[in-house]
Write an enzyme that holds these catalytic residues in place. Structure first.
Site, PDB file in Angstrom:
ATOM      1  N   GLU A   1       0.820  -1.215   0.000  1.00 29.91           N
ATOM      2  CA  GLU A   1       0.000   0.000   0.000  1.00 29.91           C
ATOM      3  C   GLU A   1       0.854   1.264   0.000  1.00 29.91           C
ATOM      4  O   GLU A   1       0.566   2.212  -0.733  1.00 29.91           O
ATOM      5  CB  GLU A   1      -0.947  -0.008   1.205  1.00 29.91           C
ATOM      6  CG  GLU A   1      -2.065  -1.031   1.088  1.00 29.91           C
ATOM      7  CD  GLU A   1      -2.976  -1.067   2.297  1.00 29.91           C
ATOM      8  OE1 GLU A   1      -3.976  -1.814   2.252  1.00 29.91           O
ATOM      9  OE2 GLU A   1      -2.698  -0.360   3.296  1.00 29.91           O
TER      10      GLU A   1
ATOM     11  N   HIS B   1     -10.425   1.763   0.580  1.00 31.61           N
ATOM     12  CA  HIS B   1     -10.896   0.867   1.634  1.00 31.61           C
ATOM     13  C   HIS B   1     -12.416   0.692   1.634  1.00 31.61           C
ATOM     14  O   HIS B   1     -12.944  -0.122   2.389  1.00 31.61           O
ATOM     15  CB  HIS B   1     -10.435   1.376   3.003  1.00 31.61           C
ATOM     16  CG  HIS B   1      -8.973   1.199   3.248  1.00 31.61           C
ATOM     17  ND1 HIS B   1      -8.028   2.031   2.688  1.00 31.61           N
ATOM     18  CD2 HIS B   1      -8.279   0.286   3.982  1.00 31.61           C
ATOM     19  CE1 HIS B   1      -6.822   1.630   3.071  1.00 31.61           C
ATOM     20  NE2 HIS B   1      -6.936   0.587   3.840  1.00 31.61           N
TER      21      HIS B   1
END
Length: 293
Positions: A144, A177
């Site tokens: 990420e 997310h």
């Protein structure tokens, strides 16, 4: 003829490349179409493969969208934040700064007696075979931060004021997310609860994303944001609901440490991320990747 840099057009295209990269990253996680939830060993292993592949694909988005004149002043690896100079302070100082912010939660662990496991090999060695632990502490932070900071921040910094880039970057990270809404509903969570949990997750991941983007902007090191992300994933969101259960004395101490940690962090974040400490130069981006101090 030398390429003329158009800030408006290139700013638009940089955001487009960031959107495409974020979409590609999410697609790589869901391409498997696993019948199991995200915590099932099979799903975790498949997504490990996706994360490894993205380490090679994500830099391609950066290279295509990057103003090539920047590469006359810095190597591509330096733009990605993969540098040896300043590496040790880049690993240690941002981590210590983040530990200051988590002063309250860390003492909560101390009071609960769980911190002793860090000093015992038997306390943490089994984690090395725990797929969820490896995902949360190693693979997720590694992939990420590389995608959303190393490969996106230079795209934004080349055409936007630094603090604007710092504030825009976490939106890609936070929105990424929201796909958990679908996963939670798919595996028997009601829609309202899934929206509330995912909305809360979007909020704190966006705030963390801004902090991580700022660290990358100031230090110019991928190592900084990886270590800090891994530490924050380890600590998790502070469980403040446990505080009222403490005896009065401990309750006062923990509350004071929460306030002290936050206030200290606010005062320390600028001096402890001074770019010169990390051999970070303003040459990597048009509007300067770091403040020349």
């Amino acid at each position: 003829m030398e390429h003329e840099f158009n800030p408006t057009f290139n700013g638009f295209m940089s955001i487009v490349w960031c959107l495409l990269l974020s979409a590609f990253y999410l697609a790589s996680l869901h391409v498997w179409n696993s019948p199991f939830n995200r915590d099932h060993p099979s799903t975790i292993k498949q997504r490990f493969i996706s994360c490894i592949i993205m380490l090679f694909i994500a830099p391609c988005f950066l290279y295509i969208g990057l103003d090539k004149s920047i590469l006359n002043q810095a190597t591509f690896l330096e733009v990605l934040g993969l540098r040896v100079k300043g590496l040790l302070p880049a690993i240690v100082i941002p981590l210590l700064l983040t530990m200051v912010l988590f002063l309250g939660p860390m003492f909560m662990e101390f009071f609960s007696g769980t911190c002793h496991r860090y000093a015992e090999v038997s306390g943490w060695l089994p984690n090395l075979t725990n797929l969820m632990w490896i995902r949360n502490r190693i693979v997720a932070p590694l992939s990420e931060e590389f995608t959303y900071r190393s490969c996106m921040m230079p795209l934004l910094l080349q055409c936007l004021p630094p603090m604007t880039a710092v504030l825009i970057n976490p939106l890609f990270f936070g929105i990424s997310h929201l796909h958990h809404i679908h996963e939670r509903i798919k595996y028997d969570m009601n829609c309202k609860e899934a929206l509330l949990i995912s909305g809360f997750q979007f909020s704190y991941t966006t705030i963390f994303g801004a902090y991580s983007a700022y660290l990358f902007y100031r230090t110019g090191h991928y190592a900084s944001v990886f270590v800090v992300h891994a530490f924050c994933n380890h600590m998790g969101f502070p469980n403040i609901t446990e505080i009222p259960k403490y005896p009065t004395g401990k309750k006062i101490i923990v509350c004071c440490l929460f306030v002290l940690g936050f206030v200290s962090w606010c005062f320390l974040i600028t001096p402890l991320t001074k770019p010169s400490w990390y051999h970070n130069s303003p040459k990597y981006a048009r509007d300067s990747l770091a403040v020349n101090e």
